[in-house]
Design a protein around this motif. Structure first.
Motif, PDB file in Angstrom:
ATOM      1  N   ALA A  37       0.724  -1.044  -0.129  1.00  0.00           N
ATOM      2  CA  ALA A  37       0.179  -0.437   0.235  1.00  0.00           C
ATOM      3  C   ALA A  37       0.397   1.128  -0.114  1.00  0.00           C
ATOM      4  O   ALA A  37       1.528   1.289   1.117  1.00  0.00           O
ATOM      5  N   ILE A  38       0.597   2.400  -1.561  1.00  0.00           N
ATOM      6  CA  ILE A  38       1.211   3.085  -1.272  1.00  0.00           C
ATOM      7  C   ILE A  38       1.037   4.581  -0.193  1.00  0.00           C
ATOM      8  O   ILE A  38      -0.857   5.314  -0.077  1.00  0.00           O
ATOM      9  N   ASN A  39       1.897   4.939   0.614  1.00  0.00           N
ATOM     10  CA  ASN A  39       1.123   5.710   1.882  1.00  0.00           C
ATOM     11  C   ASN A  39       1.059   7.005   1.401  1.00  0.00           C
ATOM     12  O   ASN A  39       2.485   8.150   0.535  1.00  0.00           O
ATOM     13  N   ASN A  40       0.492   7.235   0.665  1.00  0.00           N
ATOM     14  CA  ASN A  40      -0.105   8.831   0.458  1.00  0.00           C
ATOM     15  C   ASN A  40      -0.997   9.315   0.210  1.00  0.00           C
ATOM     16  O   ASN A  40      -2.186   8.969  -0.575  1.00  0.00           O
ATOM     17  N   HIS A  41      -1.126  10.517   0.729  1.00  0.00           N
ATOM     18  CA  HIS A  41      -2.384  11.396   2.084  1.00  0.00           C
ATOM     19  C   HIS A  41      -3.409  11.814   0.591  1.00  0.00           C
ATOM     20  O   HIS A  41      -2.706  12.414   0.035  1.00  0.00           O
ATOM     21  N   SER A  42      -4.353  11.326   0.622  1.00  0.00           N
ATOM     22  CA  SER A  42      -5.693  11.905  -0.599  1.00  0.00           C
ATOM     23  C   SER A  42      -6.015  12.921   0.567  1.00  0.00           C
ATOM     24  O   SER A  42      -7.087  13.643  -0.187  1.00  0.00           O
ATOM     25  N   SER A  43      -6.172  13.168   1.554  1.00  0.00           N
ATOM     26  CA  SER A  43      -6.894  13.983   2.217  1.00  0.00           C
ATOM     27  C   SER A  43      -7.577  14.942   1.586  1.00  0.00           C
ATOM     28  O   SER A  43      -6.253  16.369   1.202  1.00  0.00           O
ATOM     29  N   GLY A  44      -8.958  15.801   1.120  1.00  0.00           N
ATOM     30  CA  GLY A  44      -8.792  16.668   0.488  1.00  0.00           C
ATOM     31  C   GLY A  44      -8.878  17.125  -1.263  1.00  0.00           C
ATOM     32  O   GLY A  44      -8.464  18.185  -1.531  1.00  0.00           O
ATOM     33  N   PHE A  45      -8.095  16.136  -1.040  1.00  0.00           N
ATOM     34  CA  PHE A  45      -7.854  15.921  -3.140  1.00  0.00           C
ATOM     35  C   PHE A  45      -9.663  16.232  -3.247  1.00  0.00           C
ATOM     36  O   PHE A  45      -9.936  15.808  -3.425  1.00  0.00           O
ATOM     37  N   TYR A  46      -9.058  16.853  -4.209  1.00  0.00           N
ATOM     38  CA  TYR A  46     -10.221  17.243  -4.964  1.00  0.00           C
ATOM     39  C   TYR A  46     -10.423  16.090  -6.111  1.00  0.00           C
ATOM     40  O   TYR A  46      -9.430  15.610  -6.847  1.00  0.00           O
ATOM     41  N   GLY A  47     -11.631  15.519  -6.126  1.00  0.00           N
ATOM     42  CA  GLY A  47     -11.869  13.831  -7.016  1.00  0.00           C
ATOM     43  C   GLY A  47     -12.382  13.283  -6.326  1.00  0.00           C
ATOM     44  O   GLY A  47     -13.056  11.927  -6.320  1.00  0.00           O
ATOM     45  N   ALA A  48     -11.846  12.961  -4.425  1.00  0.00           N
ATOM     46  CA  ALA A  48     -12.823  12.047  -4.187  1.00  0.00           C
ATOM     47  C   ALA A  48     -13.796  12.689  -3.374  1.00  0.00           C
ATOM     48  O   ALA A  48     -13.959  14.099  -2.232  1.00  0.00           O
ATOM     49  N   THR A 336     -15.567   9.796 -15.823  1.00  0.00           N
ATOM     50  CA  THR A 336     -13.968   8.695 -15.304  1.00  0.00           C
ATOM     51  C   THR A 336     -13.759   8.608 -14.337  1.00  0.00           C
ATOM     52  O   THR A 336     -12.757  10.029 -13.383  1.00  0.00           O
ATOM     53  N   LYS A 337     -13.048   7.716 -13.667  1.00  0.00           N
ATOM     54  CA  LYS A 337     -12.677   7.567 -11.876  1.00  0.00           C
ATOM     55  C   LYS A 337     -10.955   6.844 -12.701  1.00  0.00           C
ATOM     56  O   LYS A 337     -11.345   6.958 -14.386  1.00  0.00           O
ATOM     57  N   LEU A 338     -10.288   7.103 -12.231  1.00  0.00           N
ATOM     58  CA  LEU A 338      -8.949   6.832 -12.245  1.00  0.00           C
ATOM     59  C   LEU A 338      -8.602   5.791 -12.182  1.00  0.00           C
ATOM     60  O   LEU A 338      -7.742   5.533 -13.549  1.00  0.00           O
ATOM     61  N   LEU A 339      -9.220   4.384 -12.302  1.00  0.00           N
ATOM     62  CA  LEU A 339      -8.565   3.110 -12.241  1.00  0.00           C
ATOM     63  C   LEU A 339      -9.268   3.069 -14.444  1.00  0.00           C
ATOM     64  O   LEU A 339      -8.705   2.644 -15.283  1.00  0.00           O
ATOM     65  N   GLN A 340     -11.037   3.769 -14.865  1.00  0.00           N
ATOM     66  CA  GLN A 340     -10.870   3.877 -16.235  1.00  0.00           C
ATOM     67  C   GLN A 340      -9.932   4.448 -16.921  1.00  0.00           C
ATOM     68  O   GLN A 340      -9.528   3.633 -17.847  1.00  0.00           O
ATOM     69  N   ALA A 341      -9.110   5.278 -16.159  1.00  0.00           N
ATOM     70  CA  ALA A 341      -7.895   6.258 -16.978  1.00  0.00           C
ATOM     71  C   ALA A 341      -7.116   5.742 -17.054  1.00  0.00           C
ATOM     72  O   ALA A 341      -6.343   5.516 -17.875  1.00  0.00           O
ATOM     73  N   ALA A 342      -6.664   4.853 -16.149  1.00  0.00           N
ATOM     74  CA  ALA A 342      -5.560   3.911 -16.365  1.00  0.00           C
ATOM     75  C   ALA A 342      -5.678   2.981 -17.684  1.00  0.00           C
ATOM     76  O   ALA A 342      -4.545   2.540 -18.103  1.00  0.00           O
ATOM     77  N   VAL A 343      -7.312   2.114 -17.635  1.00  0.00           N
ATOM     78  CA  VAL A 343      -6.801   1.326 -18.523  1.00  0.00           C
ATOM     79  C   VAL A 343      -6.800   2.373 -19.759  1.00  0.00           C
ATOM     80  O   VAL A 343      -6.180   1.338 -20.436  1.00  0.00           O
ATOM     81  N   GLU A 380      -2.375  -2.531  -8.640  1.00  0.00           N
ATOM     82  CA  GLU A 380      -3.246  -3.545  -8.482  1.00  0.00           C
ATOM     83  C   GLU A 380      -3.746  -2.713  -7.291  1.00  0.00           C
ATOM     84  O   GLU A 380      -4.849  -3.249  -7.488  1.00  0.00           O
ATOM     85  N   GLN A 381      -3.690  -2.585  -6.613  1.00  0.00           N
ATOM     86  CA  GLN A 381      -4.300  -1.671  -6.081  1.00  0.00           C
ATOM     87  C   GLN A 381      -5.692  -0.582  -6.062  1.00  0.00           C
ATOM     88  O   GLN A 381      -6.399  -0.793  -5.199  1.00  0.00           O
ATOM     89  N   LEU A 382      -5.303  -0.379  -6.709  1.00  0.00           N
ATOM     90  CA  LEU A 382      -6.709   0.037  -7.744  1.00  0.00           C
ATOM     91  C   LEU A 382      -7.729  -0.755  -7.914  1.00  0.00           C
ATOM     92  O   LEU A 382      -8.784  -0.814  -7.988  1.00  0.00           O
ATOM     93  N   ARG A 384      -7.999  -3.563  -6.750  1.00  0.00           N
ATOM     94  CA  ARG A 384      -8.313  -4.713  -6.078  1.00  0.00           C
ATOM     95  C   ARG A 384      -9.190  -3.425  -4.345  1.00  0.00           C
ATOM     96  O   ARG A 384     -10.632  -3.726  -4.517  1.00  0.00           O
ATOM     97  N   GLN A 385      -9.398  -2.322  -4.321  1.00  0.00           N
ATOM     98  CA  GLN A 385      -9.543  -1.127  -3.789  1.00  0.00           C
ATOM     99  C   GLN A 385     -10.511  -0.289  -4.856  1.00  0.00           C
ATOM    100  O   GLN A 385     -10.626   0.823  -4.757  1.00  0.00           O
ATOM    101  N   ALA A 386     -11.354  -0.607  -5.853  1.00  0.00           N
ATOM    102  CA  ALA A 386     -11.662   0.654  -6.866  1.00  0.00           C
ATOM    103  C   ALA A 386     -13.026   1.044  -6.371  1.00  0.00           C
ATOM    104  O   ALA A 386     -13.847   1.715  -6.432  1.00  0.00           O
ATOM    105  N   ASN A 387     -13.774   0.615  -5.345  1.00  0.00           N
ATOM    106  CA  ASN A 387     -14.912   0.846  -5.156  1.00  0.00           C
ATOM    107  C   ASN A 387     -15.036   1.627  -3.752  1.00  0.00           C
ATOM    108  O   ASN A 387     -15.194   2.252  -3.220  1.00  0.00           O
ATOM    109  N   ARG A 388     -13.494   1.872  -3.407  1.00  0.00           N
ATOM    110  CA  ARG A 388     -13.281   2.999  -2.106  1.00  0.00           C
ATOM    111  C   ARG A 388     -12.740   4.928  -3.173  1.00  0.00           C
ATOM    112  O   ARG A 388     -11.778   4.657  -3.715  1.00  0.00           O
ATOM    113  N   ASP A 389     -13.367   5.631  -2.710  1.00  0.00           N
ATOM    114  CA  ASP A 389     -13.136   7.200  -3.552  1.00  0.00           C
ATOM    115  C   ASP A 389     -12.550   7.301  -3.150  1.00  0.00           C
ATOM    116  O   ASP A 389     -11.140   8.225  -3.928  1.00  0.00           O
ATOM    117  N   GLU A 390     -11.219   6.705  -1.929  1.00  0.00           N
ATOM    118  CA  GLU A 390     -10.443   7.874  -1.714  1.00  0.00           C
ATOM    119  C   GLU A 390      -9.240   7.013  -2.227  1.00  0.00           C
ATOM    120  O   GLU A 390      -8.336   7.295  -2.499  1.00  0.00           O
TER     121      GLU A 390
END
Length: 429
Positions: A37-48, A336-343, A380-382, A384-390
């Protein structure tokens, strides 16, 4: 002669054992990196999604446009986009907020007149007055002999009454014979300033259509129809509302008066009153400070699609075009969400052992704070955890997406580089 076969067999065995050890090592690294798991703080990210509104500065136009020592680095100066918070009052240019005048509630059967509109004035025994007129830049109607009449914001019926009163006051017609009919031939394009929680604030042009090239029957018909001089069209022309918009409290300002408009029905399917606009109107879309995911979908007042910037320089492709990243991949539907854009960027899939631990970077500008935000997610994180908005946030217009190779691919490239350096020396022996 010396027998060399024992040495060859020994070398083959050593290479086989080394290969098996390398495969086992790479497999272990793949599993470890893909689940890390990448330790990347996403609090306040515009899109979540966020439960509480973000506190941002409500900018205002500077009081002084010119001064001796102007601070050019101040974001409040010059053409910085204005944000409006709903926890603070939004005042128009009027010193007092009194009830709206009647002309902001137009007739049910006609759009209010605006500068540039083409009218036909007809009256019995009206030689010298009958004809086709265009309202000037100030919305004034200039008839022979009479003083100019301010027709901006009026309905055609109200304008006909004003013309009749002017003719009677000028002693040109008597009240019994002063019957005027105003016919709208063409509704002109108008420019409306739109600011606040829209993707492209500024002055927008709506109802941009030509009066020529129409059927003769339509030109001769009484009245004109336009679905492009409405409040919703002004929001669409400003590239649509942002996900943090306060959709039930949109501010419409006309001639110093203001009204709050609820346009939530455009997205919910309920009836909505879409106000017609005239030149000089101003539209303000307040912000809630919260990212509202139910607003992130194509509609009449949101973008249908948008463009993102992608980079996918993987080992199997030497360029974006080779990786099938083209104009069709970078134009995504709104929502579009990040996983779809990554595909779409060709970041997902391929060889599992070498590609599972790839990473995706998303760079976005928060429109409320104007700060650039960067987050990183593993593929892999995207998945497996695509249903989590953060973990899997929404992608916004003009975002940037970049794919990074896995650690295994990086090690392989390092090994290749080392071999490229060693090979010329081994040829000397």
């Amino acid at each position: 002669m010396k027998n060399i076969w024992p040495n060859i067999n020994t070398r083959l065995k050593a290479m086989l054992v080394g290969g098996l050890l390398a495969v086992a090592t790479l497999s272990g690294c793949t599993n470890r990196d893909s689940l890390q798991a990448i330790n990347n703080h996403s609090s306040g990210f515009y899109g979540a999604m966020n439960d509480h509104g973000e506190l941002f500065t409500q900018q205002s136009i500077p009081a002084k446009a010119f001064e001796s020592q102007l601070n050019c680095t101040d974001k409040d100066q010059f053409s910085a986009p204005l944000n409006y918070r709903v926890d603070k009052p939004i005042l128009s240019s009027s010193p007092s907020q009194t009830p709206l005048p009647a002309n902001i509630h137009p007739s049910r059967n006609a759009l209010p007149l605006s500068p540039g509109d083409m009218l036909e004035i007809m009256m019995e025994y009206g030689e010298g007055f009958n004809g086709i007129y265009v309202l000037d830049n100030f919305g004034l109607l200039t008839l022979p002999i009479l003083d100019a009449i301010d027709a901006s914001g009026m309905s055609p019926k109200d304008l006909s009454k004003q013309i009749e009163l002017a003719l009677i006051k000028a002693h040109i017609f008597r009240s019994a014979t002063a019957t005027v009919n105003v016919k709208v031939l063409h509704l002109a394009a108008i420019e409306i300033p739109v600011t606040g929680a829209v993707f492209q604030p500024g002055r927008v042009l709506i109802n941009d259509k030509s009066a020529t090239g129409k059927m003769d029957q339509r030109i001769n018909a009484s009245g004109d129809y336009s679905n492009k001089r409405l409040l919703s069209e002004a929001l669409r022309a400003a590239s649509g509302i942002r996900p943090d918009a306060k959709l039930d409290q949109i501010i419409l300002i006309r001639q110093g008066w203001q009204i709050e408009v609820d346009l939530t029905g455009i997205l919910t399917g309920l009836p909505v009153k879409d106000y017609p606009l005239i030149a000089g109107d101003q539209v303000i879309v307040p912000s809630t400070g919260c990212f509202q995911s139910h607003l992130v979908r194509p509609s009449q007042i949101t973008p249908k699609g948008f463009r993102v910037f992608m980079s996918n320089l993987i080992d199997s492709a030497q360029s974006n075009s080779g990786a099938a990243v083209n104009k069709y991949s970078t134009n995504l539907p709104y929502g579009t969400k990040l996983l779809q854009a990554a595909v779409s960027a060709n970041c997902v899939g391929g060889k599992e052992w070498t590609n599972a631990s790839r990473k995706v970077m998303l760079a976005s500008i928060n429109p409320m704070t104007n700060q650039t935000q960067v987050i990183e997610r593993s593929v892999e994180q995207l998945v497996r955890q695509a249903n989590r908005d953060e973990i899997n946030p929404y992608v916004m217009p003009n975002d940037a997406i970049a794919c990074y190779d896995s650690s295994i691919t990086n090690l392989r490239e390092v090994a290749r580089t080392v071999l490229d350096v060693i090979t010329p020396f081994t040829l000397l022996f």
